[in-house]
Design a protein around this motif. Structure first.
Motif, PDB file in Angstrom:
ATOM      1  N   TRP A 105       0.843  -1.191   0.000  1.00  0.00           N
ATOM      2  CA  TRP A 105       0.000   0.000   0.000  1.00  0.00           C
ATOM      3  C   TRP A 105       0.873   1.234   0.000  1.00  0.00           C
ATOM      4  O   TRP A 105       2.057   1.183   0.318  1.00  0.00           O
ATOM      5  CB  TRP A 105      -1.006   0.006   1.122  1.00  0.00           C
ATOM      6  CG  TRP A 105      -0.513  -0.082   2.547  1.00  0.00           C
ATOM      7  CD1 TRP A 105       0.771  -0.218   2.987  1.00  0.00           C
ATOM      8  CD2 TRP A 105      -1.315  -0.065   3.719  1.00  0.00           C
ATOM      9  NE1 TRP A 105       0.817  -0.285   4.357  1.00  0.00           N
ATOM     10  CE2 TRP A 105      -0.467  -0.185   4.836  1.00  0.00           C
ATOM     11  CE3 TRP A 105      -2.664   0.055   3.954  1.00  0.00           C
ATOM     12  CZ2 TRP A 105      -0.915  -0.203   6.143  1.00  0.00           C
ATOM     13  CZ3 TRP A 105      -3.106   0.031   5.260  1.00  0.00           C
ATOM     14  CH2 TRP A 105      -2.257  -0.092   6.322  1.00  0.00           C
ATOM     15  N   ASP A 106       0.282   2.330  -0.431  1.00  0.00           N
ATOM     16  CA  ASP A 106       0.980   3.616  -0.426  1.00  0.00           C
ATOM     17  C   ASP A 106       0.654   4.331   0.871  1.00  0.00           C
ATOM     18  O   ASP A 106      -0.503   4.405   1.270  1.00  0.00           O
ATOM     19  CB  ASP A 106       0.515   4.494  -1.602  1.00  0.00           C
ATOM     20  CG  ASP A 106       0.936   3.916  -2.943  1.00  0.00           C
ATOM     21  OD1 ASP A 106       1.973   3.255  -3.004  1.00  0.00           O
ATOM     22  OD2 ASP A 106       0.213   4.140  -3.925  1.00  0.00           O
ATOM     23  N   LEU A 107       1.692   4.843   1.503  1.00  0.00           N
ATOM     24  CA  LEU A 107       1.512   5.586   2.743  1.00  0.00           C
ATOM     25  C   LEU A 107       2.132   6.964   2.599  1.00  0.00           C
ATOM     26  O   LEU A 107       3.171   7.119   1.976  1.00  0.00           O
ATOM     27  CB  LEU A 107       2.196   4.870   3.915  1.00  0.00           C
ATOM     28  CG  LEU A 107       1.691   3.482   4.271  1.00  0.00           C
ATOM     29  CD1 LEU A 107       2.590   2.858   5.332  1.00  0.00           C
ATOM     30  CD2 LEU A 107       0.257   3.557   4.763  1.00  0.00           C
ATOM     31  N   SER A 108       1.491   7.912   3.158  1.00  0.00           N
ATOM     32  CA  SER A 108       2.058   9.249   3.244  1.00  0.00           C
ATOM     33  C   SER A 108       2.420   9.481   4.701  1.00  0.00           C
ATOM     34  O   SER A 108       1.545   9.500   5.568  1.00  0.00           O
ATOM     35  CB  SER A 108       1.022  10.282   2.787  1.00  0.00           C
ATOM     36  OG  SER A 108       1.522  11.579   2.955  1.00  0.00           O
ATOM     37  N   VAL A 109       3.713   9.577   4.974  1.00  0.00           N
ATOM     38  CA  VAL A 109       4.166   9.726   6.353  1.00  0.00           C
ATOM     39  C   VAL A 109       4.971  11.015   6.502  1.00  0.00           C
ATOM     40  O   VAL A 109       5.540  11.527   5.551  1.00  0.00           O
ATOM     41  CB  VAL A 109       5.013   8.522   6.815  1.00  0.00           C
ATOM     42  CG1 VAL A 109       4.192   7.254   6.830  1.00  0.00           C
ATOM     43  CG2 VAL A 109       6.240   8.341   5.959  1.00  0.00           C
ATOM     44  N   GLN A 110       5.014  11.501   7.718  1.00  0.00           N
ATOM     45  CA  GLN A 110       5.787  12.694   8.031  1.00  0.00           C
ATOM     46  C   GLN A 110       7.212  12.285   8.403  1.00  0.00           C
ATOM     47  O   GLN A 110       7.422  11.223   8.969  1.00  0.00           O
ATOM     48  CB  GLN A 110       5.171  13.429   9.215  1.00  0.00           C
ATOM     49  CG  GLN A 110       3.773  13.920   8.977  1.00  0.00           C
ATOM     50  CD  GLN A 110       3.198  14.593  10.216  1.00  0.00           C
ATOM     51  OE1 GLN A 110       3.931  15.124  11.031  1.00  0.00           O
ATOM     52  NE2 GLN A 110       1.898  14.561  10.346  1.00  0.00           N
ATOM     53  N   ASP A 111       8.143  13.135   8.111  1.00  0.00           N
ATOM     54  CA  ASP A 111       9.519  12.911   8.523  1.00  0.00           C
ATOM     55  C   ASP A 111       9.729  13.650   9.832  1.00  0.00           C
ATOM     56  O   ASP A 111       9.988  14.846   9.850  1.00  0.00           O
ATOM     57  CB  ASP A 111      10.478  13.424   7.454  1.00  0.00           C
ATOM     58  CG  ASP A 111      11.904  13.010   7.714  1.00  0.00           C
ATOM     59  OD1 ASP A 111      12.131  12.156   8.594  1.00  0.00           O
ATOM     60  OD2 ASP A 111      12.796  13.538   7.031  1.00  0.00           O
ATOM     61  N   ARG A 132       0.603   8.037  14.084  1.00  0.00           N
ATOM     62  CA  ARG A 132       0.433   8.677  12.779  1.00  0.00           C
ATOM     63  C   ARG A 132       1.165   7.948  11.669  1.00  0.00           C
ATOM     64  O   ARG A 132       0.720   7.945  10.530  1.00  0.00           O
ATOM     65  CB  ARG A 132       0.915  10.125  12.849  1.00  0.00           C
ATOM     66  CG  ARG A 132       0.019  10.976  13.703  1.00  0.00           C
ATOM     67  CD  ARG A 132       0.684  12.307  14.055  1.00  0.00           C
ATOM     68  NE  ARG A 132      -0.213  13.136  14.850  1.00  0.00           N
ATOM     69  CZ  ARG A 132      -0.351  13.039  16.158  1.00  0.00           C
ATOM     70  NH1 ARG A 132       0.340  12.135  16.828  1.00  0.00           N
ATOM     71  NH2 ARG A 132      -1.184  13.830  16.812  1.00  0.00           N
ATOM     72  N   ASP A 133       2.315   7.379  11.984  1.00  0.00           N
ATOM     73  CA  ASP A 133       3.168   6.782  10.952  1.00  0.00           C
ATOM     74  C   ASP A 133       3.623   5.369  11.284  1.00  0.00           C
ATOM     75  O   ASP A 133       3.419   4.449  10.503  1.00  0.00           O
ATOM     76  CB  ASP A 133       4.431   7.630  10.744  1.00  0.00           C
ATOM     77  CG  ASP A 133       4.147   9.044  10.291  1.00  0.00           C
ATOM     78  OD1 ASP A 133       3.074   9.287   9.722  1.00  0.00           O
ATOM     79  OD2 ASP A 133       5.007   9.909  10.510  1.00  0.00           O
TER      80      ASP A 133
END
Length: 63
Positions: free
Chosen positions: A25-31, A49-50
């Protein structure tokens, strides 16, 4: 059913019905980079969150 439970169920079903197809799956995570001395608060912020989703991706073919 949670997002993670739905993902795991879909991965199992796709692998069962379509062997050889890459699943993930595609995930959008914060650095999240902690400032000196703020590792604990940064980890507590990033976990729900991540990190929980990245751990749920273990065994997937891609993230």
């Amino acid at each position: 059913m949670t997002d993670i439970a739905m993902h795991r169920s879909a991965v199992a079903r796709i692998r069962r019905n379509h062997p050889g197809v890459a699943v993930g799956w595609d995930l959008s995570v914060q650095d999240c980079l902690p400032a000196p001395g703020t590792d604990g608060p940064t980890d507590r912020y990033a976990e729900p969150r991540d990190q929980v989703f990245l751990r749920a991706s273990e065994g997937d073919d891609f993230v």
